[in-house]
Design a protein around this motif. Structure first.
Motif, PDB file in Angstrom:
ATOM      1  N   ARG A 199       0.829  -1.211   0.000  1.00 39.39           N
ATOM      2  CA  ARG A 199       0.000   0.000   0.000  1.00 39.39           C
ATOM      3  C   ARG A 199       0.861   1.257   0.000  1.00 39.39           C
ATOM      4  O   ARG A 199       0.510   2.260  -0.611  1.00 39.39           O
ATOM      5  CB  ARG A 199      -0.945   0.002   1.195  1.00 39.39           C
ATOM      6  N   LEU A 200       1.989   1.201   0.705  1.00 41.36           N
ATOM      7  CA  LEU A 200       2.895   2.350   0.706  1.00 41.36           C
ATOM      8  C   LEU A 200       3.441   2.586  -0.697  1.00 41.36           C
ATOM      9  O   LEU A 200       3.494   3.720  -1.174  1.00 41.36           O
ATOM     10  CB  LEU A 200       4.055   2.121   1.686  1.00 41.36           C
ATOM     11  N   ARG A 201       3.850   1.511  -1.326  1.00 42.56           N
ATOM     12  CA  ARG A 201       4.397   1.610  -2.679  1.00 42.56           C
ATOM     13  C   ARG A 201       3.342   2.186  -3.628  1.00 42.56           C
ATOM     14  O   ARG A 201       3.644   3.048  -4.448  1.00 42.56           O
ATOM     15  CB  ARG A 201       4.863   0.239  -3.139  1.00 42.56           C
ATOM     16  N   GLU A 202       2.112   1.704  -3.516  1.00 41.48           N
ATOM     17  CA  GLU A 202       1.024   2.204  -4.372  1.00 41.48           C
ATOM     18  C   GLU A 202       0.735   3.675  -4.114  1.00 41.48           C
ATOM     19  O   GLU A 202       0.307   4.392  -5.014  1.00 41.48           O
ATOM     20  CB  GLU A 202      -0.237   1.369  -4.144  1.00 41.48           C
ATOM     21  N   ALA A 203       0.985   4.119  -2.894  1.00 42.44           N
ATOM     22  CA  ALA A 203       0.734   5.521  -2.536  1.00 42.44           C
ATOM     23  C   ALA A 203       1.912   6.433  -2.903  1.00 42.44           C
ATOM     24  O   ALA A 203       1.894   7.617  -2.586  1.00 42.44           O
ATOM     25  CB  ALA A 203       0.441   5.630  -1.035  1.00 42.44           C
ATOM     26  N   GLY A 204       2.936   5.867  -3.548  1.00 36.59           N
ATOM     27  CA  GLY A 204       4.059   6.684  -3.998  1.00 36.59           C
ATOM     28  C   GLY A 204       5.241   6.754  -3.058  1.00 36.59           C
ATOM     29  O   GLY A 204       6.181   7.507  -3.294  1.00 36.59           O
ATOM     30  N   TYR A 205       5.212   5.988  -1.975  1.00 34.41           N
ATOM     31  CA  TYR A 205       6.352   5.946  -1.074  1.00 34.41           C
ATOM     32  C   TYR A 205       7.510   5.245  -1.783  1.00 34.41           C
ATOM     33  O   TYR A 205       7.308   4.331  -2.567  1.00 34.41           O
ATOM     34  CB  TYR A 205       6.011   5.198   0.212  1.00 34.41           C
ATOM     35  N   GLU A 206       8.734   5.685  -1.487  1.00 30.01           N
ATOM     36  CA  GLU A 206       9.926   5.135  -2.128  1.00 30.01           C
ATOM     37  C   GLU A 206      10.690   4.245  -1.147  1.00 30.01           C
ATOM     38  O   GLU A 206      11.002   4.668  -0.033  1.00 30.01           O
ATOM     39  CB  GLU A 206      10.849   6.261  -2.581  1.00 30.01           C
ATOM     40  N   PRO A 207      11.023   3.016  -1.571  1.00 33.09           N
ATOM     41  CA  PRO A 207      11.789   2.137  -0.689  1.00 33.09           C
ATOM     42  C   PRO A 207      13.268   2.522  -0.671  1.00 33.09           C
ATOM     43  O   PRO A 207      13.815   2.993  -1.666  1.00 33.09           O
ATOM     44  CB  PRO A 207      11.591   0.756  -1.325  1.00 33.09           C
ATOM     45  N   ALA A 208      13.881   2.322   0.472  1.00 36.94           N
ATOM     46  CA  ALA A 208      15.325   2.522   0.639  1.00 36.94           C
ATOM     47  C   ALA A 208      15.809   1.465   1.620  1.00 36.94           C
ATOM     48  O   ALA A 208      15.020   0.873   2.360  1.00 36.94           O
ATOM     49  CB  ALA A 208      15.629   3.924   1.157  1.00 36.94           C
ATOM     50  N   TRP A 209      17.104   1.217   1.631  1.00 35.29           N
ATOM     51  CA  TRP A 209      17.710   0.258   2.549  1.00 35.29           C
ATOM     52  C   TRP A 209      18.409   1.048   3.647  1.00 35.29           C
ATOM     53  O   TRP A 209      19.168   1.989   3.365  1.00 35.29           O
ATOM     54  CB  TRP A 209      18.719  -0.613   1.820  1.00 35.29           C
ATOM     55  N   PHE A 210      18.164   0.672   4.898  1.00 28.93           N
ATOM     56  CA  PHE A 210      18.795   1.349   6.034  1.00 28.93           C
ATOM     57  C   PHE A 210      19.516   0.331   6.895  1.00 28.93           C
ATOM     58  O   PHE A 210      18.986  -0.750   7.177  1.00 28.93           O
ATOM     59  CB  PHE A 210      17.746   2.083   6.883  1.00 28.93           C
ATOM     60  N   GLU A 211      20.748   0.668   7.297  1.00 27.93           N
ATOM     61  CA  GLU A 211      21.541  -0.170   8.204  1.00 27.93           C
ATOM     62  C   GLU A 211      22.041   0.686   9.354  1.00 27.93           C
ATOM     63  O   GLU A 211      22.427   1.828   9.151  1.00 27.93           O
ATOM     64  CB  GLU A 211      22.778  -0.731   7.499  1.00 27.93           C
ATOM     65  N   LEU A 212      22.045   0.097  10.538  1.00 28.22           N
ATOM     66  CA  LEU A 212      22.609   0.758  11.715  1.00 28.22           C
ATOM     67  C   LEU A 212      23.499  -0.247  12.432  1.00 28.22           C
ATOM     68  O   LEU A 212      23.070  -1.365  12.718  1.00 28.22           O
ATOM     69  CB  LEU A 212      21.511   1.218  12.680  1.00 28.22           C
TER      70      LEU A 212
END
Length: 113
Positions: free
Chosen positions: A32-45
């Motif tokens: 749903r986030l992707r369909e709403a235009g949200y962009e995926p990213a990879w995060f590491e800590l």
């Protein structure tokens, strides 16, 4: 008693197709986030406690709001992940370090395209 200093390294980069696929499989609601235009990213800590064997590593796909700058997303994710790490160190290792006790030069935040 002086608390052990932490070394914090964080990275935000573009997520690979495989990472996005796995994230969507693990959490189908993210579609749903992707369909709403949200962009995926990879995060590491990665957090290491000097003079101690304690450490913590968190990683995964995070979602940027439409139009959100990557640097802003990286700072938000850093603070969220660091808060969870501090809680884990306190609860499981008996190490208490408040956020304001971590000097800026102990935190490395890298944003890649």
């Amino acid at each position: 008693m002086t608390e052990p200093p932490l070394r914090v390294r964080a990275l935000l980069r573009s997520a690979t197709d495989a990472e996005i696929t796995e994230a969507l499989e693990r959490n189908p609601g993210s579609a749903r986030l992707r369909e709403a235009g949200y962009e995926p990213a990879w995060f590491e800590l990665d957090v290491e406690v000097e003079d101690d064997e304690a450490s913590d590593r968190q990683f995964g796909v995070v979602w940027a709001e439409p139009g959100q700058k990557r640097e802003e997303l990286a700072r938000e994710e850093l603070e969220l992940a660091l808060e969870a790490t501090q809680q884990g160190l306190r609860d499981f290792e008996g190490i208490e370090v408040e956020r304001d006790e971590i000097p800026p030069d102990a935190v490395e935040l890298k944003v890649e395209d």
